[in-house]
Design an enzyme around this catalytic site. Structure first.
Site, PDB file in Angstrom:
ATOM      1  N   GLY A 263     -41.871  17.110  -4.306  1.00  0.00           N
ATOM      2  CA  GLY A 263     -40.516  17.597  -4.551  1.00  0.00           C
ATOM      3  C   GLY A 263     -40.575  19.026  -5.035  1.00  0.00           C
ATOM      4  O   GLY A 263     -41.490  19.768  -4.704  1.00  0.00           O
ATOM      5  N   CYS A 266     -40.223  24.344  -3.812  1.00  0.00           N
ATOM      6  CA  CYS A 266     -41.009  25.029  -2.771  1.00  0.00           C
ATOM      7  C   CYS A 266     -41.304  24.165  -1.547  1.00  0.00           C
ATOM      8  O   CYS A 266     -40.841  24.464  -0.446  1.00  0.00           O
ATOM      9  CB  CYS A 266     -42.312  25.551  -3.369  1.00  0.00           C
ATOM     10  SG  CYS A 266     -42.086  26.881  -4.578  1.00  0.00           S
TER      11      CYS A 266
END
Length: 445
Positions: A263, A266
């Site tokens: 998650g 990025c």
């Protein structure tokens, strides 16, 4: 050097503080007056270990200045870093509106030659786009001021960003201009005293390098998660498989920890952006699409295990779940694209009550998902256990690694743990009297 950094998110603020720590004069610009006032006081608005001390020290010593006025930041700056957000659009594309706005204002307000550095994660071709916007604004003013646009992607891990900046593996600089390369080499020199870490390449290659790196790491995560799912079905232990393949130097151990998916700000965004870039240029990125699909499915796997367990007992409706960890990973308060949010949404939608705890992300979670019916966010990791039908461990914070299992067992209705990070050993959990379900390993019932 005199440096202006536009944007005070993870990348901008860490860059500003670390450059200032090496003796540079840094103007840090943000459009949010509240954020600027907070930073002027030596406090930081994001959680990042070691960052607040750097900001406070360099602000007090006059090397780090915060302002909402870009003109003030540009006045003496030799180098201007663009570190604003590039969120993912509804179609998965990268939203460059903030980058465009900064480029436009630079063109409107610069009065001397500048090296403009794209440090935000941006699609291939963005440097050319920024160059065009600045040139257009200068032309409107009737000015002819020299400038260059350089790509200098960041490779910082949230939770360890200060250390990553201070001791980088490499510094990528995309430019065809020798003077710009030299200026960046001087700026980054103090961070590379043991060996040369600057890699100079073409602008578009530098932009592509950032996406390629993040997509490679995301691929490793989705790969080991897919292997884990297969292990469960054939009776293998993914921990043993990981030890076997990680010992191969071509593969290595990093980023092959099975879990509930990646998650943060990025990987999800960058994977989607590269898929979009490929499509825009007539290529179907099948492998990277699969990485994204596997990860999206993996975020729901813990909720699926919980639903499957309780199905023969009438389902999850009316039951209570304790959740340890809301941040997308340890050592950050970032809950963007966090797997815990998907677990909570999946189960509260079915009528399960969830009480959650995170060491630092509670406030952000209250702001983002505190409205969900059936969710309560508490400030003690053991309080969430009282009367719970099960415990789900979703983030690998250190304080969750060796908890008081006797206290856990006493507080809960039943000794039942769903471990989304494989923090515990199945045999130990079995001996302690727990039913235990993890990722890619046989359950203890």
């Amino acid at each position: 050097m005199n440096v202006c950094i536009v944007g005070t998110g993870y990348v901008g603020l860490v860059s500003a503080a670390c450059f200032a720590e090496m003796g540079n004069n840094i103007y840090c610009v943000d459009v949010n007056p509240k954020v600027v006032e907070t930073l002027k006081s030596g406090k930081v608005h994001i959680y990042e270990p070691g960052l607040e001390d750097l900001v406070k020290r360099n602000t007090e010593q006059g090397r780090l200045t915060f302002t909402t006025d870009l003109g003030e930041g540009l006045a003496e700056a030799e180098v201007v870093f663009i570190t604003v957000g590039t969120p993912c659009g509804d179609d998965g594309s990268c939203d460059l509106s903030y980058v465009d706005a900064v480029a436009r204002e630079i063109g409107q307000r610069m009065t001397s030659p500048k090296i403009v550095v794209d440090k935000s994660t941006v699609p291939v071709g963005t440097a050319d786009r920024v160059r065009g916007i600045i040139s257009e604004e200068l032309e409107k003013r009737g000015e002819s001021i020299s400038f260059d646009v350089v790509s200098n992607p960041e490779f910082l891990k949230e939770g360890d960003a200060v250390s990553d900046f201070m001791k980088p593996d490499r510094v990528i600089v995309g430019t065809e201009d020798k003077n710009s390369a030299k200026a960046l080499q001087n700026l980054y020199g103090p961070f590379a005293r043991s060996r040369e870490k600057l890699i100079v390449m073409g602008v578009r290659s530098a932009e592509m390098t950032k996406y390629a790196a993040n997509c490679m790491l995301a691929t490793k995560i989705s790969f080991i998660n897919e292997v884990a799912n297969i292990c469960e079905r054939v009776g293998a232990n993914v921990s043993e498989v990981r030890a076997g393949i990680g010992s191969d130097s071509r593969i290595g151990y990093s980023f092959i920890y099975p879990g509930v998916g990646y998650g943060g700000s990025c990987f999800p965004k960058d994977v989607k952006a590269l898929i979009g870039t490929a499509a825009e240029n007539g290529y179907n990125a099948k492998l990277i699409r699969s990485v994204d699909e596997v990860n999206n499915d993996q975020k729901h796997i813990l909720a699926d295990k919980i639903k499957e367990y309780f199905e023969p007992q009438g389902g999850v409706k009316g039951r209570s779940l304790a959740v340890w960890g809301i941040a997308f990973k340890a050592n950050t308060d970032d809950i963007r694209e966090a797997s815990a949010i998907e677990v909570i949404k999946d189960l509260t939608a079915l009528g399960m009550t969830v009480r959650a705890f995170d060491p630092v992300a509670n406030e952000r979670a209250r702001e983002e998902v505190g409205h969900l019916e059936g969710l309560e966010i508490l400030d003690d990791q053991y309080d969430v256990l009282d009367g719970a039908d099960a415990l789900a461990v979703v983030t690998d914070w250190n304080q969750f690694r060796d908890p008081d299992f006797a206290r856990i067992k006493k507080a809960m209705k039943a000794p039942l743990v769903f471990d989304g990070r494989n923090l515990y050993q199945p045999d130990r959990m079995g001996k302690a009297g727990f039913a235990y379900f993890s990722i890619g390993r046989m359950p203890v019932k």
